[in-house]
Design a protein around this motif. Structure first.
Motif, PDB file in Angstrom:
ATOM      1  N   VAL A 525       5.689 -12.095  19.294  1.00  0.00           N
ATOM      2  CA  VAL A 525       5.107 -10.843  18.817  1.00  0.00           C
ATOM      3  C   VAL A 525       5.580 -10.604  17.392  1.00  0.00           C
ATOM      4  N   ALA A 526       4.663 -10.210  16.522  1.00  0.00           N
ATOM      5  CA  ALA A 526       5.022  -9.911  15.128  1.00  0.00           C
ATOM      6  C   ALA A 526       5.872  -8.647  15.092  1.00  0.00           C
ATOM      7  N   GLU A 527       7.156  -8.803  14.749  1.00  0.00           N
ATOM      8  CA  GLU A 527       8.077  -7.671  14.705  1.00  0.00           C
ATOM      9  C   GLU A 527       8.515  -7.383  13.282  1.00  0.00           C
ATOM     10  N   CYS A 528       8.897  -6.135  13.054  1.00  0.00           N
ATOM     11  CA  CYS A 528       9.430  -5.743  11.751  1.00  0.00           C
ATOM     12  C   CYS A 528      10.783  -6.424  11.544  1.00  0.00           C
ATOM     13  N   PRO A 529      11.009  -7.043  10.382  1.00  0.00           N
ATOM     14  CA  PRO A 529      12.307  -7.702  10.146  1.00  0.00           C
ATOM     15  C   PRO A 529      13.473  -6.723  10.045  1.00  0.00           C
ATOM     16  N   ASP A 530      13.184  -5.445   9.809  1.00  0.00           N
ATOM     17  CA  ASP A 530      14.247  -4.458   9.639  1.00  0.00           C
ATOM     18  C   ASP A 530      14.403  -3.520  10.835  1.00  0.00           C
ATOM     19  N   CYS A 531      13.421  -3.552  11.780  1.00  0.00           N
ATOM     20  CA  CYS A 531      13.459  -2.663  12.938  1.00  0.00           C
ATOM     21  C   CYS A 531      13.143  -3.460  14.195  1.00  0.00           C
ATOM     22  N   ASN A 532      13.651  -2.991  15.306  1.00  0.00           N
ATOM     23  CA  ASN A 532      13.446  -3.680  16.582  1.00  0.00           C
ATOM     24  C   ASN A 532      12.152  -3.189  17.252  1.00  0.00           C
ATOM     25  N   VAL A 533      11.033  -3.258  16.515  1.00  0.00           N
ATOM     26  CA  VAL A 533       9.735  -2.814  17.020  1.00  0.00           C
ATOM     27  C   VAL A 533       8.642  -3.755  16.527  1.00  0.00           C
ATOM     28  N   SER A 534       7.540  -3.790  17.279  1.00  0.00           N
ATOM     29  CA  SER A 534       6.396  -4.586  16.841  1.00  0.00           C
ATOM     30  C   SER A 534       5.699  -3.893  15.681  1.00  0.00           C
ATOM     31  N   MET A 535       5.052  -4.685  14.843  1.00  0.00           N
ATOM     32  CA  MET A 535       4.306  -4.153  13.712  1.00  0.00           C
ATOM     33  C   MET A 535       2.859  -3.918  14.132  1.00  0.00           C
ATOM     34  N   THR A 536       2.260  -2.873  13.554  1.00  0.00           N
ATOM     35  CA  THR A 536       0.899  -2.482  13.895  1.00  0.00           C
ATOM     36  C   THR A 536      -0.074  -3.091  12.890  1.00  0.00           C
ATOM     37  N   TYR A 537      -1.161  -3.637  13.419  1.00  0.00           N
ATOM     38  CA  TYR A 537      -2.194  -4.213  12.558  1.00  0.00           C
ATOM     39  C   TYR A 537      -3.124  -3.116  12.054  1.00  0.00           C
ATOM     40  N   HIS A 538      -3.316  -3.061  10.723  1.00  0.00           N
ATOM     41  CA  HIS A 538      -4.239  -2.120  10.095  1.00  0.00           C
ATOM     42  C   HIS A 538      -5.399  -2.914   9.506  1.00  0.00           C
ATOM     43  N   ALA A 539      -6.597  -2.729  10.075  1.00  0.00           N
ATOM     44  CA  ALA A 539      -7.758  -3.500   9.627  1.00  0.00           C
ATOM     45  C   ALA A 539      -8.183  -3.087   8.220  1.00  0.00           C
ATOM     46  N   LYS A 540      -8.119  -1.774   7.911  1.00  0.00           N
ATOM     47  CA  LYS A 540      -8.473  -1.317   6.565  1.00  0.00           C
ATOM     48  C   LYS A 540      -7.338  -1.705   5.610  1.00  0.00           C
ATOM     49  N   GLY A 541      -7.588  -2.717   4.835  1.00  0.00           N
ATOM     50  CA  GLY A 541      -6.562  -3.248   3.952  1.00  0.00           C
ATOM     51  C   GLY A 541      -5.942  -4.515   4.482  1.00  0.00           C
ATOM     52  N   SER A 542      -6.148  -4.817   5.762  1.00  0.00           N
ATOM     53  CA  SER A 542      -5.681  -6.045   6.411  1.00  0.00           C
ATOM     54  C   SER A 542      -4.187  -6.293   6.162  1.00  0.00           C
ATOM     55  N   PHE A 543      -3.344  -5.515   6.829  1.00  0.00           N
ATOM     56  CA  PHE A 543      -1.906  -5.701   6.706  1.00  0.00           C
ATOM     57  C   PHE A 543      -1.240  -5.268   8.007  1.00  0.00           C
ATOM     58  N   LEU A 544       0.017  -5.692   8.175  1.00  0.00           N
ATOM     59  CA  LEU A 544       0.840  -5.221   9.274  1.00  0.00           C
ATOM     60  C   LEU A 544       1.790  -4.157   8.734  1.00  0.00           C
ATOM     61  N   SER A 545       2.006  -3.109   9.514  1.00  0.00           N
ATOM     62  CA  SER A 545       2.867  -2.018   9.067  1.00  0.00           C
ATOM     63  C   SER A 545       3.830  -1.626  10.174  1.00  0.00           C
ATOM     64  N   CYS A 546       5.072  -1.326   9.781  1.00  0.00           N
ATOM     65  CA  CYS A 546       6.053  -0.783  10.708  1.00  0.00           C
ATOM     66  C   CYS A 546       5.988   0.739  10.612  1.00  0.00           C
ATOM     67  N   HIS A 547       5.750   1.409  11.733  1.00  0.00           N
ATOM     68  CA  HIS A 547       5.624   2.854  11.714  1.00  0.00           C
ATOM     69  C   HIS A 547       6.967   3.560  11.799  1.00  0.00           C
ATOM     70  N   TYR A 548       8.063   2.799  11.711  1.00  0.00           N
ATOM     71  CA  TYR A 548       9.401   3.396  11.666  1.00  0.00           C
ATOM     72  C   TYR A 548       9.957   3.396  10.248  1.00  0.00           C
ATOM     73  N   CYS A 549       9.825   2.271   9.534  1.00  0.00           N
ATOM     74  CA  CYS A 549      10.396   2.186   8.189  1.00  0.00           C
ATOM     75  C   CYS A 549       9.337   2.089   7.106  1.00  0.00           C
ATOM     76  N   ALA A 550       8.049   2.047   7.500  1.00  0.00           N
ATOM     77  CA  ALA A 550       6.911   1.963   6.574  1.00  0.00           C
ATOM     78  C   ALA A 550       6.834   0.624   5.860  1.00  0.00           C
ATOM     79  N   GLY A 551       7.579  -0.386   6.357  1.00  0.00           N
ATOM     80  CA  GLY A 551       7.496  -1.724   5.771  1.00  0.00           C
ATOM     81  C   GLY A 551       6.130  -2.350   6.024  1.00  0.00           C
TER      82      GLY A 551
END
Length: 817
Positions: A525-551
């Motif tokens: 699973v694609a996880e945030c390197p700075d947080c112990n959570v999975s990253m969310t896929y955002h289709a608009k802009g095509s990127f993964l985002s961590c909703h805890y640290c905004a990475g």
């Protein structure tokens, strides 16, 4: 000796003690409690607050303040005392509390400047970069690191400068930097009436300098004082024209302060004062019986959605203003502010200040100063508006008092609702806590006599509460498969409403397109390197985002572990629902409202304005669409997944779910046409959902208070959460072990028997922003004991813990995961 020779200054640092400074003779006549003071502290410059003055000082060596940046006190004695209470109750320093009470960006900052010590410069080995630095400082004098880095062609010079300082060749000295936000001024022009020339001289000016003459005649026959920018625009002139007129002695130019005021449209529907029904009138009379006598009282105004709580607020504020006192109106979400301000502007002639984080820093500063100067009588805003510097607060209203956004996440971790109650008590004022779904604590307090309960049991209009239907997604999944976004029932209802020209709200409390990216081959699973959570896929802009640290990072094309392709994008967020709706309802006008679409300035007002104008058929969004909005065109509300919050490891999970569902259901059917609500759930028999479907707060509260009493959770006991953070996982674990011992020792030392300690245990999200986290909970029937224990433990822990381990103290926590 001068009584203002020395001052005690509180600094915005974790140390809870004042620092004494000498006041230079030139500043002594201005020094006063509540003023900001720029002072040297250690090797930097800080902006603190004067809290006391003294004619003498017992200390032998006292540093002097550098400057007093304001003409008078920024904080009144009342706000100083309020922040002292916040510091005491929420276990932070007075300086941290004071820092939260003033607008962000006004603190004077400091940076290091480096000077050359020629007597220390001698033979030795120097790198090329060190030689460049020494040569440039010798040529130009003291310079900052940023200035030197530009010269040396390096992004940073910290190591080079540190080495030269350690060798004694350079001396580092702190210098003050202007604050990020300052008072804004504009150039104005004033006609000098005593110097009006004769007609012949004016004719001569028209022939020789027609532009000067045109401007002068405009001032002479029109408004004699104008903003220069308006003259530039109206006459097509430049500053040189005004300079020439000034040199002729005909006009005077000067700088005038102006406010950066946010724009809010008036709500024309709110201009008319509505006649109160019997329940509203009883609530209003109860509030004013106390407010008229300038006594303190807290009221819990519990009214179903659409019952007219806002009209009671407006008329109570109007009555308080007539008594010569001021009003604060708190709303939980920035998205609610434009609508609330629009109503207030339409109803009241007095100016209104607005305070919330969605404004620009300059706008916030100017709105704050308007309130401080007594130029406004009403302040409307989110959590921080509780610190509005109004001189005589007579009423404080906390709308949607149950909302968790009133709880501050960072130090000081205050709850604006509780601060509102305390501030009302300080001012002999009325505090009104309003909600259709009061927090369990607030309702419990009303039953114990700490507040007076006022109820509004029916809608203010003839509209009935919407019918609510629970859609069992277990059956839907069995019959249509696991990938259904909308149930058949909800999709049919949306189709019907769109065809009828009515509006639909769809709630999914999860933004993004897909909550996680999964490899079907190995389970990666694609996880945030700075947080112990999975990253969310955002289709608009095509990127993964961590909703805890905004990475953010790019979307992986293959699995990081086994290099398999393609990857799966699982789950659903608001973007995915929007994408589905665009395909399913191509003729409908569809908009999305979440943190991504409202991040820009005015984002909330833009979307809600289009909804109010009937320009949106379907609005899909997160919980921000559920709170307090009043749009008569909305006849259908759909909840796509009601179970999201029920599984959280939080004793308030059922309460939060019930409140969210009841609030969003209340958006439907507020106009002439009846409304309906469809809630999709896999747990249709849960008591929170059953109560929400019946609009039955009493049934929910009865079951929930029973569960809380059985577990002895708040409000039957007070709670504190102590969190340990460290970037090193082993240090974090050792730190929480040390904390546990300190808590046990302090309980014995203070004789606080009966206190329960929960944990320690790893946080549910164990790592956030590179820091590993552990929780330790404290429960006691005595709020005083919890507070005293936390303060004692914090002091003991900070004296013995390593600098890399940090302790966060949270009294009355909301969510410890």
């Amino acid at each position: 000796m001068n009584e203002r020779a020395f001052v005690d200054v509180i600094l915005p640092i974790p140390l809870d003690r004042p620092f004494t400074y000498a006041v230079p003779a030139a500043l002594r006549h201005r020094a006063a409690a509540g003023m900001r003071a720029i002072v040297p502290f250690q090797k930097r410059i800080e902006t603190g607050t004067i809290v006391a003055l003294a004619p003498d000082c017992a200390l032998e060596k006292v540093r002097s303040i550098i400057d007093l940046p304001d003409e008078g006190p920024l904080l009144s004695q009342e706000l100083l005392d309020l922040c002292r209470w916040i510091a005491d109750y929420y276990c932070c320093s007075w300086g941290e509390a004071l820092h939260s009470a003033v607008p962000a960006g006004i603190a004077v900052r400091s940076k290091m400047r480096y000077a050359l010590q020629l007597d220390q410069l001698g033979a030795g080995r120097y790198t090329e970069r060190q030689r460049k630095v020494i040569a440039e400082i010798h040529r130009r004098g003291p310079l900052t690191e940023k200035q030197l880095a530009q010269i040396a062609g390096a992004t940073a010079l910290s190591n080079t400068l540190r080495t030269l300082c350690s060798r004694g060749i350079l001396r580092a000295e702190p210098v003050a930097v202007d604050s990020a936000v300052s008072i804004q001024t504009e150039t104005c022009v004033r006609l000098i009436e005593a110097a009006v020339p004769a007609a012949a001289e004016l004719e001569r000016l028209q022939r020789r300098a027609p532009k000067q003459a045109a401007v002068y005649l405009d001032l002479l026959h029109g408004e004699p004082e104008r903003v220069a920018a308006h003259l530039y625009e109206n006459h097509g002139i430049a500053a040189a024209t005004l300079k020439a007129l000034e040199e002729r002695g005909l006009i005077a130019r000067f700088e005038r302060e102006f406010y950066r005021t946010p724009e809010f449209a008036r709500d024309g529907h709110a201009a008319r004062k509505h006649e109160l029904n019997a329940e509203q009138h009883r609530a209003f009379e109860s509030i004013m019986a106390v407010a008229g006598e300038k006594r303190y009282q807290t009221y819990l105004l519990q009214g179903i959605t659409g019952s007219g709580k806002t009209e009671v607020y407006l008329q109570a504020i109007e009555a308080v203003l007539s008594l010569g006192r001021d009003a604060i109106m708190l709303v939980p979400e920035i998205s609610l502010t434009p609508q609330t301000v629009g109503r207030f502007k339409a109803r009241f002639n007095t100016d209104i200040a607005v305070l919330h984080s969605g404004l620009g820093a300059g706008e916030r500063y100017d709105e704050w100063r308007r309130a401080q100067r007594g130029e406004v009588r009403i302040v409307v805003g989110a959590r921080s508006a509780i610190f509005a510097p109004l001189p005589d607060v007579g009423i404080i209203i906390v709308d949607e008092e149950h909302d968790t956004s009133y709880k501050q996440g960072d130090t000081p971790r205050y709850h604006a609702r509780d601060v509102a109650v305390y501030r009302a008590r300080m001012n002999h004022a009325v505090c009104v806590l309003g909600s259709a779904t009061p927090s369990v604590e607030s309702r419990f307090n009303s039953e114990r006599g700490k507040s007076t309960l006022l109820t509004l049991s029916r809608r203010a209009t003839q509209a009935a509460l919407p019918g609510v239907e629970l859609v069992d997604m277990r059956i839907e999944t069995r019959e249509t498969g696991p990938n259904a976004v909308l149930s058949r029932r909800l999709e049919e209802a949306v189709t019907e409403r769109v065809r009828a020209g009515e509006q639909v709200l769809l709630l999914l409390n999860r933004r993004g397109f897909a909550p996680f990216v999964l490899c079907p081959q190995c389970g990666w699973v694609a996880e945030c390197p700075d947080c112990n959570v999975s990253m969310t896929y955002h289709a608009k802009g095509s990127f993964l985002s961590c909703h805890y640290c905004a990475g953010r990072c790019q979307v992986p094309q293959v699995c990081d572990a086994c290099y398999f392709n393609p990857l799966l994008f699982l789950g659903a967020g608001t973007q995915k629902i929007e994408d589905y709706l665009l395909r399913a309802f191509p003729q409908a006008r569809i908009e999305r409202m979440d943190a991504d679409t409202t991040s820009g300035k005015g984002g909330h007002a833009r979307i809600l304005g289009r909804l109010a104008q009937g320009e949106i058929d379907i609005l899909v969004g997160t919980q921000m669409i559920a709170k307090g909005h009043d749009y008569p065109g909305v006849t259908l509300v759909g909840v796509i997944n009601a179970d999201t919050g029920l599984s959280l490891p939080d004793f308030r999970a059922a309460e939060s779910t019930f409140q969210l569902l009841t609030q969003v259901a209340g958006r439907a059917g507020r106009g002439e046409r009846p409304g309906s609500v469809l809630i999709q759930t896999y747990r249709p028999h849960h008591y929170a959902l059953q109560a929400a479907a019946q609009h039955d707060y009493g049934a929910f509260y009865g079951r929930e208070i029973h569960e809380r009493e059985r577990a002895l959770y708040p409000p039957f006991r007070r709670m504190a959460n102590l969190m340990i953070e460290s970037e090193d996982p082993e240090e974090a674990e050792r730190g929480v072990g040390l904390l546990h011992r300190k808590v046990r020792d302090a309980i014995v030392r203070l004789g606080f028997h009966g206190i329960e300690v929960l944990g320690p245990s790893p946080a549910t999200v164990r790592r956030v922003k590179k820091k590993y986290r552990w929780n330790l909970g404290i429960l006691s029937k005595s709020a005083t004991r919890v507070n005293q224990l936390c303060r004692a433990v914090r002091t003991d822990f900070e004296e013995s813990a390593p600098a890399s381990v940090h302790l966060k103290v949270d009294l009355d926590p909301y969510g410890t995961y």
